[in-house]
Design a protein around this motif. Structure first.
Motif, mmCIF file in Angstrom:
data_model
loop_
_atom_site.group_PDB
_atom_site.id
_atom_site.type_symbol
_atom_site.label_atom_id
_atom_site.label_comp_id
_atom_site.label_asym_id
_atom_site.label_seq_id
_atom_site.Cartn_x
_atom_site.Cartn_y
_atom_site.Cartn_z
ATOM 1 N N PHE A 1 -1.193 4.020 -0.325
ATOM 2 C CA PHE A 1 -2.628 3.830 -0.078
ATOM 3 C C PHE A 1 -3.059 2.418 -0.473
ATOM 4 C CE2 PHE A 1 -6.979 3.863 -1.810
ATOM 5 C CZ PHE A 1 -7.689 4.231 -0.673
ATOM 6 N N HIS A 2 -2.501 1.913 -1.564
ATOM 7 C CA HIS A 2 -2.874 0.586 -2.059
ATOM 8 C C HIS A 2 -1.997 -0.532 -1.488
ATOM 9 C CE1 HIS A 2 -5.822 2.075 -4.934
ATOM 10 N NE2 HIS A 2 -4.951 2.975 -5.345
ATOM 11 N N SER A 3 -1.057 -0.180 -0.634
ATOM 12 C CA SER A 3 -0.155 -1.187 -0.078
ATOM 13 C C SER A 3 -0.785 -1.889 1.123
ATOM 14 C CB SER A 3 1.168 -0.542 0.345
ATOM 15 O OG SER A 3 0.962 0.336 1.441
ATOM 16 N N SER A 4 -0.170 -2.976 1.534
ATOM 17 C CA SER A 4 -0.635 -3.712 2.708
ATOM 18 C C SER A 4 -0.247 -2.952 3.970
ATOM 19 C CB SER A 4 -0.008 -5.108 2.739
ATOM 20 O OG SER A 4 -0.186 -5.715 4.000
ATOM 21 N N LYS A 5 -1.222 -2.702 4.818
ATOM 22 C CA LYS A 5 -0.944 -1.978 6.055
ATOM 23 C C LYS A 5 -0.015 -2.780 6.961
ATOM 24 C CE LYS A 5 -5.533 0.097 5.764
ATOM 25 N NZ LYS A 5 -6.867 0.241 6.384
ATOM 26 N N GLU A 6 -0.196 -4.081 6.963
ATOM 27 C CA GLU A 6 0.646 -4.942 7.798
ATOM 28 C C GLU A 6 2.100 -4.897 7.329
ATOM 29 O OE1 GLU A 6 0.003 -6.984 10.407
ATOM 30 O OE2 GLU A 6 -2.105 -6.492 10.623
ATOM 31 N N ASP A 7 2.299 -4.940 6.007
ATOM 32 C CA ASP A 7 3.657 -4.939 5.472
ATOM 33 C C ASP A 7 4.326 -3.577 5.638
ATOM 34 O OD1 ASP A 7 3.331 -7.549 4.741
ATOM 35 O OD2 ASP A 7 2.833 -7.111 2.648
ATOM 36 N N LEU A 8 3.514 -2.527 5.602
ATOM 37 C CA LEU A 8 4.074 -1.174 5.691
ATOM 38 C C LEU A 8 4.707 -0.923 7.048
ATOM 39 C CD1 LEU A 8 4.458 1.556 4.301
ATOM 40 C CD2 LEU A 8 2.194 2.218 5.134
ATOM 41 N N LEU A 9 4.091 -1.467 8.076
ATOM 42 C CA LEU A 9 4.630 -1.276 9.420
ATOM 43 C C LEU A 9 5.760 -2.279 9.647
ATOM 44 C CD1 LEU A 9 4.524 0.091 12.175
ATOM 45 C CD2 LEU A 9 2.818 -1.592 12.867
ATOM 46 N N LYS A 10 6.981 -1.820 9.503
ATOM 47 C CA LYS A 10 8.136 -2.712 9.614
ATOM 48 C C LYS A 10 8.661 -2.801 11.040
ATOM 49 C CE LYS A 10 8.303 -3.505 5.211
ATOM 50 N NZ LYS A 10 7.955 -4.830 4.666
ATOM 51 N N THR A 11 8.269 -1.857 11.881
ATOM 52 C CA THR A 11 8.802 -1.825 13.239
ATOM 53 C C THR A 11 8.328 -3.032 14.029
ATOM 54 O OG1 THR A 11 8.581 0.565 13.107
ATOM 55 C CG2 THR A 11 9.091 -0.353 15.261
ATOM 56 N N SER A 12 9.173 -3.551 14.887
ATOM 57 C CA SER A 12 8.835 -4.750 15.658
ATOM 58 C C SER A 12 7.780 -4.461 16.710
ATOM 59 C CB SER A 12 10.085 -5.293 16.352
ATOM 60 O OG SER A 12 10.527 -4.378 17.338
ATOM 61 N N PHE A 13 7.107 -5.512 17.164
ATOM 62 C CA PHE A 13 6.122 -5.373 18.234
ATOM 63 C C PHE A 13 6.764 -4.805 19.490
ATOM 64 C CE2 PHE A 13 3.245 -8.894 16.462
ATOM 65 C CZ PHE A 13 2.403 -7.958 15.901
ATOM 66 N N ALA A 14 7.979 -5.225 19.769
ATOM 67 C CA ALA A 14 8.626 -4.797 21.011
ATOM 68 C C ALA A 14 8.765 -3.286 21.059
ATOM 69 C CB ALA A 14 9.995 -5.451 21.129
ATOM 70 N N GLU A 15 9.103 -2.691 19.917
ATOM 71 C CA GLU A 15 9.297 -1.243 19.895
ATOM 72 C C GLU A 15 7.979 -0.497 19.928
ATOM 73 O OE1 GLU A 15 11.341 2.207 17.079
ATOM 74 O OE2 GLU A 15 11.829 0.093 16.794
ATOM 75 N N HIS A 16 6.959 -1.059 19.279
ATOM 76 C CA HIS A 16 5.683 -0.364 19.187
ATOM 77 C C HIS A 16 4.631 -0.881 20.154
ATOM 78 C CE1 HIS A 16 5.555 2.751 16.154
ATOM 79 N NE2 HIS A 16 6.476 2.080 15.505
#
Length: 212
Positions: free
Chosen positions: A138-153
């Motif tokens: 909850f307190h983590s960075s949302k950007e950092d949490l999403l590790k999947t690449s743009f291409a996949e998502h």
């Protein structure tokens, strides 16, 4: 021509009316949940930033406030509602699967180091560990949490569009992680979602317990 514009106006009014009903339903549901919390004295849950009530609030905020702004940008770039739905649903699903993997790791850890503890204590400590993970996320960075690449998502879209999609996918992934770590786990009710006349009505109205 006049009939055409009247039809479009009626459709717009119908969509607006439906959104007003959804917003009222959200407010009524949250009010009922708060009333139950007050009645049962569940003050800890009310103060918990990742309680079920708060998760529902965050989901409704994403669905009713953030999503309309994002979908307007996607429409301007000629992205189809089907592609947008696939992206959002995949992001929620990927986050849920990742939390399933982490919970399995926690269970394995306690299986290996639970000697001398009663089964009840093991269960309590395991759940506490999951709750601590949920709070940390909850307190983590949302950007950092999403590790999947743009291409996949993001599919086969331009890099500029991926920049537009990043806040949406990050928010969906982050929220899905929190929902998946709830007890019981929660997920949007994709199976029973029936869009209205607006094909961009992508987010299910409700979230429900899921098997994790």
């Amino acid at each position: 021509m006049e009939a055409f514009y009247k039809k479009k106006l009626n459709e717009a009014r119908s969509v607006a009316t439906q959104k007003e009903k959804e917003l009222k339903s959200v407010k009524d549901r949250l009010a009922a949940q708060v009333a139950i919390s007050l009645k049962t004295g569940d003050t800890e849950s009310m103060n918990n930033p990742v309680s079920k009530t708060r998760l529902i609030e965050m989901y409704d905020n994403l669905k009713l406030l953030q999503w309309p702004k994002t979908k307007d940008r996607l429409k301007s770039r000629n992205i189809s509602s089907t592609d947008a739905k696939d992206l959002i649903q995949k992001t929620f699903g990927d986050a849920s699967e990742e939390m399933k993997r982490r919970k399995k790791q926690i269970e394995e850890m306690f299986q290996q180091s639970s000697s001398g503890m009663t089964p009840q204590k093991v269960k309590e400590y395991r759940q506490l560990t999951v709750q601590n993970l949920q709070t940390a996320l909850f307190h983590s960075s949302k950007e950092d949490l999403l590790k999947t690449s743009f291409a996949e998502h993001g599919g086969p879209y331009s890099e500029n569009l991926m920049v537009d999609l990043r806040p949406l996918t990050s928010e969906c992934y982050w929220l899905s992680c929190l929902m998946a770590l709830n007890n019981p786990p929660l997920q949007p009710d994709w199976k029973n979602h029936v869009p209205g006349i607006d094909s961009w009505d992508i987010f299910p109205r409700d979230i429900k317990p899921s098997v994790l």
